[in-house]
Design an enzyme around this catalytic site. Structure first.
Site, PDB file in Angstrom:
ATOM      1  N   CYS A   1     -16.764  -0.014 -10.352  1.00 25.96           N
ATOM      2  CA  CYS A   1     -16.617   1.334  -9.555  1.00 25.96           C
ATOM      3  C   CYS A   1     -17.700   2.184  -9.808  1.00 25.96           C
ATOM      4  O   CYS A   1     -16.832   3.268 -10.721  1.00 25.96           O
ATOM      5  CB  CYS A   1     -15.358   1.639  -9.032  1.00 25.96           C
TER       6      CYS A   1
ATOM      7  N   ARG B   1      -7.992  -1.125  -8.101  1.00 30.49           N
ATOM      8  CA  ARG B   1      -8.336   0.214  -7.882  1.00 30.49           C
ATOM      9  C   ARG B   1      -7.138   1.333  -7.690  1.00 30.49           C
ATOM     10  O   ARG B   1      -7.425   2.414  -8.135  1.00 30.49           O
ATOM     11  CB  ARG B   1      -9.305   0.044  -6.819  1.00 30.49           C
TER      12      ARG B   1
ATOM     13  N   LEU C   1     -14.351  11.930  -4.580  1.00 30.78           N
ATOM     14  CA  LEU C   1     -13.614  12.809  -3.713  1.00 30.78           C
ATOM     15  C   LEU C   1     -12.282  13.307  -4.525  1.00 30.78           C
ATOM     16  O   LEU C   1     -11.926  14.597  -4.272  1.00 30.78           O
ATOM     17  CB  LEU C   1     -13.107  12.166  -2.244  1.00 30.78           C
TER      18      LEU C   1
ATOM     19  N   PRO D   1     -14.769   6.488  -2.884  1.00 24.92           N
ATOM     20  CA  PRO D   1     -14.524   7.994  -3.090  1.00 24.92           C
ATOM     21  C   PRO D   1     -13.704   8.416  -4.294  1.00 24.92           C
ATOM     22  O   PRO D   1     -13.016   9.602  -3.940  1.00 24.92           O
ATOM     23  CB  PRO D   1     -13.571   7.932  -1.590  1.00 24.92           C
TER      24      PRO D   1
ATOM     25  N   ASN E   1       0.850  -1.122  -0.059  1.00 28.53           N
ATOM     26  CA  ASN E   1       0.000   0.030  -0.116  1.00 28.53           C
ATOM     27  C   ASN E   1       0.708   1.210   0.233  1.00 28.53           C
ATOM     28  O   ASN E   1       0.336   2.313  -0.299  1.00 28.53           O
ATOM     29  CB  ASN E   1      -1.110   0.159   1.299  1.00 28.53           C
TER      30      ASN E   1
END
EC number: 2.5.1.7
Length: 417
Positions: free
Chosen positions: A115, A91, A124, A121, A23
């Site tokens: 998605c 993603r 966002l 988000p 990550n």
């Protein structure tokens, strides 16, 4: 399709090394679009999502190599389109949106598979870039963004989105003027990205807090950088040591970044001690207690450790609850644990766990990355054989997991179904 076979009931003992963080590596790899000159990243885990990201960088016009755990990348002829056949599997690839807009003034990035805007988000990210001067069209499943030159802005996220914070951080590094991100994500992986960008010449302050300030610079330069260790992998090994009543020395353990997990494990009766060479983990007095956990954005308890702690509670002397506040559908592992003898009741976003004396091996199916890790940990402690199917989820986030576990005594191997 592969499955993982585990003959449980064996204590894990010895040293086990934590790999680099996926990550942290994914956004840093996509940030390699920004600098001029070569970049070398060390401690990069060899995982499927990493290979997919390198393919995406190649398509976007970078020259990349992956030797051992070192990635080298250099931009040669930057393109603006991230095609669906790559984005659909991962993603995180939407994180190339910010760097492309900042450098090229245009980006065409396929929406991640399944998605819809608003469901996750992604909206966002787009709202933030609109504040910086970009406009967007949604065309045939692609986000098509354009701008003259991104300009600094004061962005206040409704939710401390990790991906949104990372995307804006990258774009703002070479945008015109000052950008302030309020309600920014505070995750260690966001901090690692900021440190990488700073090593490339970016002017960033406040990373690790909820307000990050970025002063745009004209350009960034290449650098050498080491990816942080994976805190979720380290946390998984902590649970595995306690679950099997063994003793592991976890090497390259990001202990400070696991404060909320360590706090709960200690309350459950797990001893965790920092020493030279790593963190030593074992049960403190033989018994595991139940606790109450609520998942929260960092520095709260991470949703990615929820399934593993639930598994440990299954063998506790008592009861506990887990309330999941980050993601919906994050209890897919519950029915599989119940098949192994666990006593778990679900009510909305809360799981109530009552400890049982033992769990029994069974065929189980992984539904996502962290659920698959929890089933492996359960299989290590269960009596008899556990077959964990669909372990391609596991391969997305854990490097050489069965090799590492075998080296500390686990009876675990891979078979084709």
């Amino acid at each position: 399709m592969d499955k993982l076979v585990i003959e449980g009931g064996v204590s894990l003992n010895g040293p086990i090394r934590v790999s680099g963080s996926k990550n942290a590596a994914l956004p840093i790899l996509l940030a390699c679009i920004l600098p001029e000159g070569p970049i070398c990243l060390s401690n990069v885990p060899r995982l499927r999502d990493i290979h997919t990201t390198l393919k995406l960088l190649d398509i976007l016009g970078c020259e990349t190599s992956f030797d051992g755990n070192t990635v080298c990348s250099e931009v040669k002829d930057l393109k603006i389109e991230a095609p669906y056949d790559l984005v659909k599997t991962m993603r995180a690839s939407v994180l190339c949106l910010g760097p492309l807009l900042a450098l090229k003034g245009e980006a065409k990035v396929a929406l991640p598979g399944g998605c819809a805007i608003g469901a996750r988000p992604v909206d966002l990210h787009l709202t933030a870039f609109e504040q910086m001067g970009a406009t967007f069209d949604l065309d045939s499943g692609y986000i098509h963004g354009k701008c003259d030159k991104l300009k600094g802005a004061h962005i206040n996220f409704d939710f401390p989105t990790v991906g949104g914070t990372e995307n804006v951080l990258m774009a703002a590094a070479i945008a015109e003027g000052e950008t302030i991100i309020e309600n920014a994500a505070r995750e260690p992986e966001v901090v690692d990205l900021a440190k990488f960008l700073i090593a490339c010449g970016a002017k960033i302050s406040g990373h690790g807090t909820s307000i990050i300030t970025i002063q745009g610079v004209p350009s960034l330069k290449g650098c050498d950088y080491k990816i942080m260790p994976d805190r979720i992998e380290a946390g998984t090994y902590m649970v595995a040591a306690a679950m099997t009543d063994g003793e592991l020395l976890i090497q390259d353990c990001p202990f400070q970044e696991l404060e909320s997990v360590v706090y709960k494990l200690r309350k459950m009766g797990v001893s965790l001690e920092e020493e030279e060479g790593g963190v030593r983990v074992r049960r403190a007095n033989g018994l595991i207690s139940g606790v109450d956990i609520t998942t929260q954005p960092y520095p709260g308890f991470p949703t990615d450790m929820q399934a593993q702690l639930m598994t440990l509670m299954c063998l506790s002397n008592g009861a506990g609850t887990i309330e999941e506040k980050i993601f919906e559908n994050r209890f897919m592992h519950v029915q599989e644990l119940v098949r192994m003898g666990a006593n778990i009741k679900l009510k909305g976003r809360t799981a109530m766990i009552r400890g049982v004396e033992k769990m029994t091996g069974a065929p189980v199916m992984a539904s996502d990355l962290r659920a698959s890790a929890s089933l492996v940990v359960a299989g290590l402690a269960a009596h008899g054989r556990t077959d964990v199917q669909r372990i391609y989820h596991l391969d997305r986030g854990y490097e050489k997991l069965e090799d590492k576990l075998s080296a500390v005594g686990a009876r675990v191997w891979r078979e084709q179904e």
